[in-house]
Design an enzyme around this catalytic site. Structure first.
Site, PDB file in Angstrom:
ATOM      1  N   SER A 201      80.644  31.416  59.882  1.00  0.00           N
ATOM      2  CA  SER A 201      80.078  31.793  61.162  1.00  0.00           C
ATOM      3  C   SER A 201      81.022  31.429  62.303  1.00  0.00           C
ATOM      4  CB  SER A 201      78.691  31.182  61.321  1.00  0.00           C
ATOM      5  OG  SER A 201      77.903  31.948  62.202  1.00  0.00           O
ATOM      6  N   ASP A 307      73.561  40.708  56.629  1.00  0.00           N
ATOM      7  CA  ASP A 307      73.654  39.674  57.665  1.00  0.00           C
ATOM      8  C   ASP A 307      73.231  40.278  59.005  1.00  0.00           C
ATOM      9  OD1 ASP A 307      74.318  37.645  59.444  1.00  0.00           O
ATOM     10  OD2 ASP A 307      76.208  37.167  58.436  1.00  0.00           O
ATOM     11  N   HIS A 338      72.827  35.752  56.241  1.00  0.00           N
ATOM     12  CA  HIS A 338      73.842  34.841  56.782  1.00  0.00           C
ATOM     13  C   HIS A 338      73.899  33.584  55.907  1.00  0.00           C
ATOM     14  CE1 HIS A 338      76.465  33.940  60.154  1.00  0.00           C
ATOM     15  NE2 HIS A 338      75.891  32.759  60.344  1.00  0.00           N
TER      16      HIS A 338
END
Length: 653
Positions: A201, A307, A338
């Site tokens: 991320s 995601d 995610h």
């Protein structure tokens, strides 16, 4: 054939590394074993006795305006023995804003420290596993977070320089100090400077951004669910994806003292990122795709195809730009949202990452560079490989919607359609609702469906949908989704675990100490049975039709033509299933609604979808030849409404 420059550099390094490695391993192996070709680093060093230290690297910036350069905190865990024996080690680095505010990984681990301020627990398994194998693991607190000076600027110069300066220091080009404010210098005499960056991320985003500077010494990056352009985290062609901007995010991760001193930076973020969706210089600074040509590092990219936090356009445009510039690449694509691969394919992930770093940082000839480029999760825990991604036989195929017997229920094929379809934006409904009623005439969407396929049809890559729409109001948002209509069991990406369930048992990956365990909770696939699977999505503000970087008010009654970029995917629509294209307005929870509630009329002759079909139009024609329209269930059950979207690009936050 001449060896390209990047490959020549690697070949030279590998030959030198092989000699060095043979000498290193001879100290630990029997004479017979020492003569064997070394293909894998082994845990020959003591983790319990590893050096744990902290330094503060001078970034050369004064982001907080206090009159002195910002220093970022760098926590280091490295094997003690190589330095004692005069050998240098490579570095695995994770630069993050989350080490004190939010945690890393599925169990939200934070850094912990001893009474001297040296790191005790370094989050994630990287140090436990790789330090005994001859790597240093480095955790960098981004400027404005944890123990660092400066201010968070959400992917801008300060964020990227936080990590780039550390790469420079590891290669002897920057200064570091033993304390946050003192003058005693710290030198990285223990490393050869060869650095690999990894992170999920925001952390992976920093890896992308640092690689895009072309910094020397960064040999590889492993971005997991990472952003490649911050604009595309917050907007989709002018349509806002969240009800807040990067100023909210910076405030969320700033350390308490940074919040007190970073008001001016916060104001710059607010001014630079207006909620209009217009492209500004703020976004240009945070667009790493434009600098893909500067990337010297290899890239092992990982992303969940469902995601809905860091949406998959981010990996698709980055992958394509890297390919254009000949960057060495590898990719994993899962069915999850995610989620880190450590939590959906743990054993294979650790093994593959080990081989990747051994190859890229130690120069071992272990064959990973000759392995298939892509691993793709086709069904929960069922993976396939592809030698090149997308496959070489993929061809962009233009599909055409056509009107059917009912209003808003049309067909999808290779022939151009005619006529119009009309729908009214309903912000209370989502893509799940549209797909559920694709075979029924409903006011909020227009759906176009093939007949049942006679053979499997594989879509691999990014799609685009061009629509010509006439609005009744001065504002309008559009959504386009591709849907696989047919019974299947998929990962429940809209659930709380975004495709995984966390269990209670633990497995261990490397050595442990009393303060830093290598053991993590086991996870399993969280699945759900569905009749419809959304496989690709795209959104846009119709006001950006003339310019994708600046929206304007619409003229009611005027026709506008716009192309919506759909997210990349790799999906097989099985024989017997149908492929659907749905065009609608606000996709609830995935984009914000416009200020009005428009009705839009589509000109079908000027509406089409360009879809990456493996085998191209010929394959699509074969799969749809001789099929008629077949009604599906009265309601196609999909995942629950995808309301798990987060405003924070982090671990399950």
């Amino acid at each position: 054939m001449p060896i390209p420059a990047r490959r020549r550099r690697f070949t030279t390094w590998r030959s030198l590394a092989t000699v060095a490695t043979a000498a290193l391993m001879a100290a630990f192996l029997t004479p017979a074993a020492a003569h064997a070709a070394v293909r894998e680093s082994a845990p020959v060093y003591s983790y319990d006795n590893a050096v744990r230290e902290s330094v503060w690297v001078d970034t050369g910036l004064d982001g907080d305006g206090d009159g002195r350069n910002d220093r970022v905190a760098v926590d280091i865990v490295r094997p003690r023995e190589p330095a004692q024996q005069g050998r240098k080690v490579p570095v695995i680095m994770d630069a993050s804003p989350y080490y004190s505010c939010c945690g890393r990984g599925n169990e939200s681990q934070l850094k912990t420290y001893d009474a001297h301020g040296d790191v005790v627990q370094m989050p994630l398994f990287y140090d436990n596993f790789f330090v005994p194998r001859g790597y240093a693991v480095v955790g960098v607190d981004l400027a404005g977070t944890n123990r660092s000076d400066g201010c968070v600027d959400v992917g801008g110069r300060s964020d990227i320089q936080s990590a780039k300066a550390v790469v420079d220091w590891l290669n002897g080009r920057a200064r570091a100090y033993t304390t946050r404010t003192g003058d005693a210098r710290a030198r990285a005499t223990w490393t050869n400077g060869r650095t690999g960056m990894i992170g999920k991320s925001w952390d992976g985003t920093i890896a992308n951004g640092v690689a895009a500077t072309g910094v020397e010494g960064l040999k590889t990056i492993v971005p997991i669910s990472a952003i490649s352009s911050w604009y595309d985290y917050y907007f989709a062609q002018g349509a806002p994806l969240y009800d807040s901007g990067p100023d909210w995010l910076s405030d969320y991760v700033d350390s308490p003292d940074a919040r007190a001193r970073c008001a001016a930076v916060q104001q710059k973020i607010v001014a630079g990122a207006p909620r209009t969706g217009d492209w500004t210089p703020f976004w240009t600074e945070r667009d790493y795709v434009k600098d893909a040509g500067k990337v010297r590092a290899s890239v092992f990219l990982v992303h969940g195809m469902q995601d809905l936090n860091v949406r998959t356009k981010n990996f698709g445009q980055w992958w394509n730009a890297l390919a254009k510039h000949g960057v060495e690449r590898k990719i994993w694509l899962s069915q999850t949202g995610h989620v880190d691969p450590f939590d959906y394919r743990r054993g294979a992930w650790v093994d593959t990452l080990h081989r990747w770093f051994d190859h890229e940082l130690l120069g071992y000839d272990n064959g990973i560079d000759r392995a298939p480029m892509a691993d793709i999760e086709r069904h929960p825990d069922q993976w396939v490989t592809t030698s090149v991604w997308p496959p070489r036989s993929t061809r962009t195929t233009t599909l055409r919607p056509a009107a059917g017997a009912q209003q808003g229920v049309g067909t999808l094929g290779l022939r151009k359609g005619s006529g119009t379809e009309t729908f009214t934006d309903d912000p209370s409904l989502s893509e799940t609702d549209w797909a559920a009623h694709v075979d029924r005439s409903t006011a909020e969407k227009a759906g176009f469906v093939t007949g049942p396929l006679t053979e499997d049809l594989r879509l691999s890559g990014s799609s685009a949908v061009t629509v010509t729409a006439t609005p009744t109001t001065s504002t309008a948002h559009l959504s386009a989704v591709l849907v696989d209509l047919g019974a299947d069991t998929i990962r429940d990406y809209a659930g709380g675990g975004e495709g995984i369930t966390t269990l209670t048992d633990r497995t261990c990956w490397g050595a442990s100490t009393a303060g830093d365990s290598s053991c993590y909770k086991v996870t399993a696939a969280a699945t759900t049975a569905v009749d419809a699977t959304v496989l690709s999505r795209g959104w846009a503000d119709l006001g950006t039709a003339a310019s994708p970087r600046k929206g304007v008010p619409l003229i009611p009654g005027k026709a506008y033509t716009i192309t919506l970029d759909l997210a990349p995917t790799d999906h097989v629509v099985p024989a017997g299933h149908r492929l659907a294209l749905i065009v609608a307005g606000t996709d609830r929870d995935l984009i914000d609604p416009p200020s009005s509630t428009p009705t839009l009329t589509l000109d079908l002759a000027r509406t089409s979808a360009r879809v990456p079909v493996v085998g191209g139009a010929e394959a699509f024609g074969r799969a749809t030849a001789g099929t008629g329209r077949a009604a599906g269930p009265a309601v196609h059950e999909g995942v629950r409404d995808p309301g798990t979207v987060r405003r924070i690009p982090g671990d399950r936050h």
